[in-house]
Design an enzyme around this catalytic site. Structure first.
Site, mmCIF file in Angstrom:
data_model
loop_
_atom_site.group_PDB
_atom_site.id
_atom_site.type_symbol
_atom_site.label_atom_id
_atom_site.label_comp_id
_atom_site.label_asym_id
_atom_site.label_seq_id
_atom_site.Cartn_x
_atom_site.Cartn_y
_atom_site.Cartn_z
ATOM 1 N N LYS A 13 0.826 -1.214 0.000
ATOM 2 C CA LYS A 13 0.000 0.000 0.000
ATOM 3 C C LYS A 13 0.862 1.268 0.000
ATOM 4 O O LYS A 13 0.646 2.182 -0.792
ATOM 5 C CB LYS A 13 -0.937 0.011 1.229
ATOM 6 C CG LYS A 13 -1.827 -1.224 1.328
ATOM 7 C CD LYS A 13 -2.722 -1.183 2.548
ATOM 8 C CE LYS A 13 -1.988 -1.195 3.883
ATOM 9 N NZ LYS A 13 -1.187 -2.420 4.140
ATOM 10 N N ARG A 123 12.056 -5.200 4.363
ATOM 11 C CA ARG A 123 11.700 -3.790 4.125
ATOM 12 C C ARG A 123 12.705 -2.855 4.800
ATOM 13 O O ARG A 123 13.073 -3.050 5.952
ATOM 14 C CB ARG A 123 10.294 -3.529 4.669
ATOM 15 C CG ARG A 123 9.913 -2.053 4.677
ATOM 16 C CD ARG A 123 8.419 -1.861 4.701
ATOM 17 N NE ARG A 123 7.798 -2.181 5.971
ATOM 18 C CZ ARG A 123 6.493 -2.070 6.210
ATOM 19 N NH1 ARG A 123 5.672 -1.669 5.237
ATOM 20 N NH2 ARG A 123 5.993 -2.390 7.378
ATOM 21 N N ARG A 156 12.141 -1.212 10.529
ATOM 22 C CA ARG A 156 11.164 -0.903 11.582
ATOM 23 C C ARG A 156 11.187 -1.995 12.651
ATOM 24 O O ARG A 156 11.211 -3.175 12.314
ATOM 25 C CB ARG A 156 9.759 -0.795 10.971
ATOM 26 C CG ARG A 156 9.464 0.584 10.414
ATOM 27 C CD ARG A 156 8.159 0.640 9.655
ATOM 28 N NE ARG A 156 7.022 -0.003 10.287
ATOM 29 C CZ ARG A 156 5.808 -0.081 9.740
ATOM 30 N NH1 ARG A 156 5.590 0.482 8.546
ATOM 31 N NH2 ARG A 156 4.815 -0.677 10.355
#
Ligand code: ADP
Ligand code: AMP
Length: 221
Positions: A13, A123, A156
């Site tokens: 997204k 990521r 993250r």
């Protein structure tokens, strides 16, 4: 057309929202990015949200809805990335859309859960902009460095396998019911994109959907 990007963590997204923001005039509103900014700045909201985010739980609806109440005042077309994530949030959004006389279509990023852990553990994120890369599927020009600013990228803390499992369980329990909410036979407001496809393919699907000339293939003479 305002867009609601719906799909599990890692579906792509944020990646696609950035492309539509850069090429098609949309403004991305990512609740995850806004919350991470609050956490970094130590605001009262950030302090309250942090423990939920660290555990991979959703932040309580009342905090999120209050945070989003002012976001639709700006008339630019928006991509809501990561909101709503529960049925009460979707109802609150509908009320906000009515009061601002705006409509929105939900875009479901259809993806197999099998691919999500690999996407999320690979990521790399640029915290200031929310831009993301992937070690294999979308690497930065220099490993660990943001292409645009030259600043360092981070992984993250909630992209660790044990937190990912919790976030996917939260998605299944609380967010997946929104598919039925928006795909209501009496008032269908949901379109699907094949988010298992490579990044550029998903971008092409979205380009057709929103009829964004910059993303459409140039017709050969
Ligand atoms: P979301 O915002 O839905 O949580 P992201 O857009 O941050 O997901 O994408 C998660 C990770 O997967 C990122 O590292 C991104 O580069 C990568 N990614 C996004 N879309 C695809 C895709 N279609 N195929 C492979 N990797 C992808
Ligand atoms: P994201 O960046 O979208 O993956 O979101 C990161 C985290 O922020 C989530 O795991 C939740 O803890 C929190 N969060 C983001 N958006 C919402 C939302 N709409 N409702 C509740 N929690 C949210």
């Amino acid at each position: 057309m305002n867009l609601i990007f719906l799909g599990p963590p890692g579906a792509g997204k944020g990646t696609q929202a950035k492309v539509l923001e850069e090429h098609c005039g949309y403004r991305q509103i990512s609740t995850g990015d806004i919350l991470r900014r609050h956490v970094a700045e130590g605001t009262p909201l950030g302090v309250e949200a942090k423990s939920f985010m660290d555990r991979g739980d959703l932040v309580p609806d009342d905090l999120i809805i209050r945070m989003m109440e002012h976001e639709l005042v700006n008339p630019a077309e928006v991509i809501l990335d990561g909101f709503p994530r529960t049925v009460p949030q979707a109802r609150a959004l509908d009320a906000l859309l009515v009061s601002h006389k705006r409509g929105a279509v939900a875009v479901l990023f259809d993806v197999d859960f099998d691919v999500l852990t690999e996407r999320l553990t690979g990521r790399w994120t640029h915290p200031a902009s929310g831009r993301t890369y992937h070690a294999v599927f979308n690497p930065p020009q220099i490993p660990g460095i943001d292409d645009v600013t030259g600043e360092p990228l981070i992984q993250r803390p909630d992209d660790r396998p044990e937190t990912i499992r919790k976030r996917l369980a939260e998605y299944q329990e609380k967010t997946a019911p929104l598919i039925g909410y928006y795909d209501d036979p009496g008032d269908p407001r949901l379109v699907r994109v094949d988010a298992l496809a490579p990044i550029a393919d998903v971008t092409r699907q979205l380009g057709v959907l929103v009829n964004c000339a910059a993303l459409l293939p140039v017709a050969s003479a």
